[in-house]
Design a protein around this motif. Structure first.
Motif, PDB file in Angstrom:
ATOM      1  N   PRO A  14       0.795  -1.230   0.000  1.00  0.00           N
ATOM      2  CA  PRO A  14       0.000   0.000   0.000  1.00  0.00           C
ATOM      3  C   PRO A  14       0.829   1.282   0.000  1.00  0.00           C
ATOM      4  CG  PRO A  14      -0.065  -1.069   2.160  1.00  0.00           C
ATOM      5  CD  PRO A  14       0.586  -2.036   1.216  1.00  0.00           C
ATOM      6  N   ASP A  15       2.078   1.197   0.459  1.00  0.00           N
ATOM      7  CA  ASP A  15       2.884   2.413   0.556  1.00  0.00           C
ATOM      8  C   ASP A  15       3.602   2.736  -0.748  1.00  0.00           C
ATOM      9  OD1 ASP A  15       2.237   2.891   3.229  1.00  0.00           O
ATOM     10  OD2 ASP A  15       3.731   1.435   3.901  1.00  0.00           O
ATOM     11  N   TRP A  16       3.430   1.900  -1.755  1.00  0.00           N
ATOM     12  CA  TRP A  16       4.120   2.113  -3.032  1.00  0.00           C
ATOM     13  C   TRP A  16       3.181   2.779  -4.024  1.00  0.00           C
ATOM     14  CZ3 TRP A  16       9.283   0.529  -4.061  1.00  0.00           C
ATOM     15  CH2 TRP A  16       9.914  -0.034  -2.946  1.00  0.00           C
ATOM     16  N   GLN A  17       3.778   3.649  -4.821  1.00  0.00           N
ATOM     17  CA  GLN A  17       3.014   4.362  -5.837  1.00  0.00           C
ATOM     18  C   GLN A  17       3.172   3.619  -7.161  1.00  0.00           C
ATOM     19  OE1 GLN A  17       4.412   8.373  -6.346  1.00  0.00           O
ATOM     20  NE2 GLN A  17       2.768   8.850  -7.796  1.00  0.00           N
ATOM     21  N   ALA A  25       5.456   0.948 -16.746  1.00  0.00           N
ATOM     22  CA  ALA A  25       4.833   0.930 -15.422  1.00  0.00           C
ATOM     23  C   ALA A  25       5.885   0.591 -14.374  1.00  0.00           C
ATOM     24  CB  ALA A  25       3.701  -0.095 -15.388  1.00  0.00           C
ATOM     25  N   ARG A  26       5.820   1.273 -13.227  1.00  0.00           N
ATOM     26  CA  ARG A  26       6.812   1.078 -12.176  1.00  0.00           C
ATOM     27  C   ARG A  26       6.153   1.174 -10.802  1.00  0.00           C
ATOM     28  NH1 ARG A  26      11.843   3.465 -15.036  1.00  0.00           N
ATOM     29  NH2 ARG A  26      10.973   3.962 -17.053  1.00  0.00           N
ATOM     30  N   LEU A  27       6.837   0.611  -9.816  1.00  0.00           N
ATOM     31  CA  LEU A  27       6.446   0.758  -8.418  1.00  0.00           C
ATOM     32  C   LEU A  27       7.498   1.623  -7.748  1.00  0.00           C
ATOM     33  CD1 LEU A  27       5.446  -2.844  -7.278  1.00  0.00           C
ATOM     34  CD2 LEU A  27       3.950  -0.834  -7.329  1.00  0.00           C
ATOM     35  N   GLU A  28       7.055   2.679  -7.056  1.00  0.00           N
ATOM     36  CA  GLU A  28       8.031   3.606  -6.479  1.00  0.00           C
ATOM     37  C   GLU A  28       7.652   3.993  -5.060  1.00  0.00           C
ATOM     38  OE1 GLU A  28      10.242   6.433  -8.995  1.00  0.00           O
ATOM     39  OE2 GLU A  28       9.100   7.973  -7.966  1.00  0.00           O
ATOM     40  N   ARG A  29       8.658   4.082  -4.215  1.00  0.00           N
ATOM     41  CA  ARG A  29       8.441   4.572  -2.855  1.00  0.00           C
ATOM     42  C   ARG A  29       9.625   5.410  -2.412  1.00  0.00           C
ATOM     43  NH1 ARG A  29       7.453   1.304   2.927  1.00  0.00           N
ATOM     44  NH2 ARG A  29       7.185   3.225   4.081  1.00  0.00           N
ATOM     45  N   TRP A  71      10.930  -2.130 -11.482  1.00  0.00           N
ATOM     46  CA  TRP A  71      10.238  -2.561 -12.696  1.00  0.00           C
ATOM     47  C   TRP A  71      11.138  -3.588 -13.359  1.00  0.00           C
ATOM     48  CZ3 TRP A  71      13.542   1.459 -12.655  1.00  0.00           C
ATOM     49  CH2 TRP A  71      14.409   1.622 -13.718  1.00  0.00           C
ATOM     50  N   THR A  72      10.672  -4.211 -14.415  1.00  0.00           N
ATOM     51  CA  THR A  72      11.469  -5.255 -15.059  1.00  0.00           C
ATOM     52  C   THR A  72      11.849  -4.831 -16.472  1.00  0.00           C
ATOM     53  OG1 THR A  72      10.460  -6.961 -13.684  1.00  0.00           O
ATOM     54  CG2 THR A  72      11.510  -7.692 -15.737  1.00  0.00           C
ATOM     55  N   HIS A  73      13.158  -4.615 -16.632  1.00  0.00           N
ATOM     56  CA  HIS A  73      13.714  -4.168 -17.907  1.00  0.00           C
ATOM     57  C   HIS A  73      13.220  -4.989 -19.078  1.00  0.00           C
ATOM     58  CE1 HIS A  73      17.383  -1.378 -18.045  1.00  0.00           C
ATOM     59  NE2 HIS A  73      16.567  -0.964 -17.109  1.00  0.00           N
ATOM     60  N   LYS A  74      13.352  -6.303 -18.912  1.00  0.00           N
ATOM     61  CA  LYS A  74      13.152  -7.215 -20.037  1.00  0.00           C
ATOM     62  C   LYS A  74      11.748  -7.096 -20.618  1.00  0.00           C
ATOM     63  CE  LYS A  74      15.738 -11.039 -19.306  1.00  0.00           C
ATOM     64  NZ  LYS A  74      16.002 -12.422 -18.820  1.00  0.00           N
ATOM     65  N   ILE A  75      10.758  -6.899 -19.752  1.00  0.00           N
ATOM     66  CA  ILE A  75       9.380  -6.828 -20.257  1.00  0.00           C
ATOM     67  C   ILE A  75       8.893  -5.381 -20.334  1.00  0.00           C
ATOM     68  CG2 ILE A  75       8.801  -9.153 -19.435  1.00  0.00           C
ATOM     69  CD1 ILE A  75       7.304  -7.806 -17.074  1.00  0.00           C
ATOM     70  N   ARG A  76       9.806  -4.423 -20.041  1.00  0.00           N
ATOM     71  CA  ARG A  76       9.440  -3.012 -20.038  1.00  0.00           C
ATOM     72  C   ARG A  76       8.142  -2.780 -19.266  1.00  0.00           C
ATOM     73  NH1 ARG A  76      11.919   0.580 -23.086  1.00  0.00           N
ATOM     74  NH2 ARG A  76      10.027   1.802 -23.355  1.00  0.00           N
ATOM     75  N   GLY A  77       8.101  -3.310 -18.069  1.00  0.00           N
ATOM     76  CA  GLY A  77       6.902  -3.120 -17.257  1.00  0.00           C
ATOM     77  C   GLY A  77       7.025  -3.868 -15.947  1.00  0.00           C
ATOM     78  N   LEU A  78       5.886  -4.124 -15.336  1.00  0.00           N
ATOM     79  CA  LEU A  78       5.872  -4.775 -14.030  1.00  0.00           C
ATOM     80  C   LEU A  78       5.666  -6.281 -14.150  1.00  0.00           C
ATOM     81  CD1 LEU A  78       3.808  -2.156 -12.009  1.00  0.00           C
ATOM     82  CD2 LEU A  78       6.189  -2.819 -11.593  1.00  0.00           C
ATOM     83  N   PHE A  83       6.558  -6.744  -7.381  1.00  0.00           N
ATOM     84  CA  PHE A  83       5.729  -6.597  -6.173  1.00  0.00           C
ATOM     85  C   PHE A  83       6.389  -7.296  -4.988  1.00  0.00           C
ATOM     86  CE2 PHE A  83       2.812  -5.451  -9.464  1.00  0.00           C
ATOM     87  CZ  PHE A  83       1.985  -4.512  -8.876  1.00  0.00           C
ATOM     88  N   ILE A  84       6.984  -8.461  -5.268  1.00  0.00           N
ATOM     89  CA  ILE A  84       7.690  -9.191  -4.208  1.00  0.00           C
ATOM     90  C   ILE A  84       8.884  -8.371  -3.716  1.00  0.00           C
ATOM     91  CG2 ILE A  84       9.071 -11.257  -3.744  1.00  0.00           C
ATOM     92  CD1 ILE A  84       7.138 -12.689  -5.818  1.00  0.00           C
ATOM     93  N   MET A  85       9.619  -7.763  -4.664  1.00  0.00           N
ATOM     94  CA  MET A  85      10.782  -6.956  -4.272  1.00  0.00           C
ATOM     95  C   MET A  85      10.338  -5.725  -3.467  1.00  0.00           C
ATOM     96  SD  MET A  85      13.317  -8.750  -5.253  1.00  0.00           S
ATOM     97  CE  MET A  85      14.735  -7.682  -5.005  1.00  0.00           C
ATOM     98  N   ALA A  86       9.216  -5.131  -3.844  1.00  0.00           N
ATOM     99  CA  ALA A  86       8.693  -3.984  -3.087  1.00  0.00           C
ATOM    100  C   ALA A  86       8.367  -4.415  -1.656  1.00  0.00           C
ATOM    101  CB  ALA A  86       7.464  -3.406  -3.782  1.00  0.00           C
ATOM    102  N   ALA A  87       7.716  -5.576  -1.515  1.00  0.00           N
ATOM    103  CA  ALA A  87       7.378  -6.071  -0.176  1.00  0.00           C
ATOM    104  C   ALA A  87       8.655  -6.368   0.616  1.00  0.00           C
ATOM    105  CB  ALA A  87       6.514  -7.319  -0.284  1.00  0.00           C
ATOM    106  N   LYS A  88       9.682  -6.911  -0.056  1.00  0.00           N
ATOM    107  CA  LYS A  88      10.946  -7.199   0.633  1.00  0.00           C
ATOM    108  C   LYS A  88      11.645  -5.904   1.057  1.00  0.00           C
ATOM    109  CE  LYS A  88      11.940 -11.823  -0.990  1.00  0.00           C
ATOM    110  NZ  LYS A  88      12.888 -12.760  -1.623  1.00  0.00           N
TER     111      LYS A  88
END
Lengths: 110, 110
Positions: A14-17, A25-29, A71-78, A83-88
């Motif tokens: 929830p704390d990630w944008q 697409a990216r996850l950022e905090r 985000w994941t370079h290879k797929i140019r997106g999420l 999400f697992i890395m954000a939680a970690k």
């Protein structure tokens, strides 16, 4: 990931944008600003996690504020893995010995 | 700094890009990409320099590429000190034991 899959996983961090930059697409905090108490792992701890997992975020350190973007370079997106890395990353912040939202039992606040 | 002062100092740090972002003039330099040999100090060394000097850059680590950006918050632009910090960052790169442009005598290349 489909938009549905993203919508399903987003509440887990929830704390990630969720944002789009350069069409990706990216996850950022970000950590609180320098003046606030640190509740966010150091760039070095995030870097060590990235090495362990073989998945690297963008890590911006600027005047005491640390911003982590997954985000994941290879797929140019999420990918689910982002999400697992954000939680970690959140877990590292919790380990730092600072209270996080999840650690404060609701309804027991003074 | 006036535009003249900036034009006078810029040749001292030829590998740095002079750019404007959010209306603020900045000096920026990136390391070569992950695939290239490292000729750029680690984020930790730049961080240590920043602590010593009490002046902090933006430091972006992204897939093995490190980007350092200097400017002065207080004046929302460039100060002479930013050029000095850029030169000191270059010196750290040279200390890393990797050849830099300045170290390769011209006309002596094989």
């Amino acid at each position: 990931m489909t938009a549905d899959e993203i919508a399903e996983l987003k509440p887990e961090v929830p704390d990630w944008q969720l944002l789009e930059r350069d069409g990706i697409a990216r996850l950022e905090r970000s950590s609180p600003s320098r003046a606030s108490p640190t509740r966010w792992p150091s760039p070095n701890r995030v870097g060590a996690l990235a090495e362990e997992e073989g998945h690297h975020p963008a890590l911006l350190t600027e005047w005491g504020r640390v911003t982590v973007t997954w985000w994941t370079h290879k797929i140019r997106g999420l990918h689910r893995n982002d999400f697992i890395m954000a939680a970690k990353t959140d877990a590292l912040a919790a380990e730092s010995g600072h209270a996080t939202r999840a650690e404060i039992p609701e309804g027991r606040a003074p």
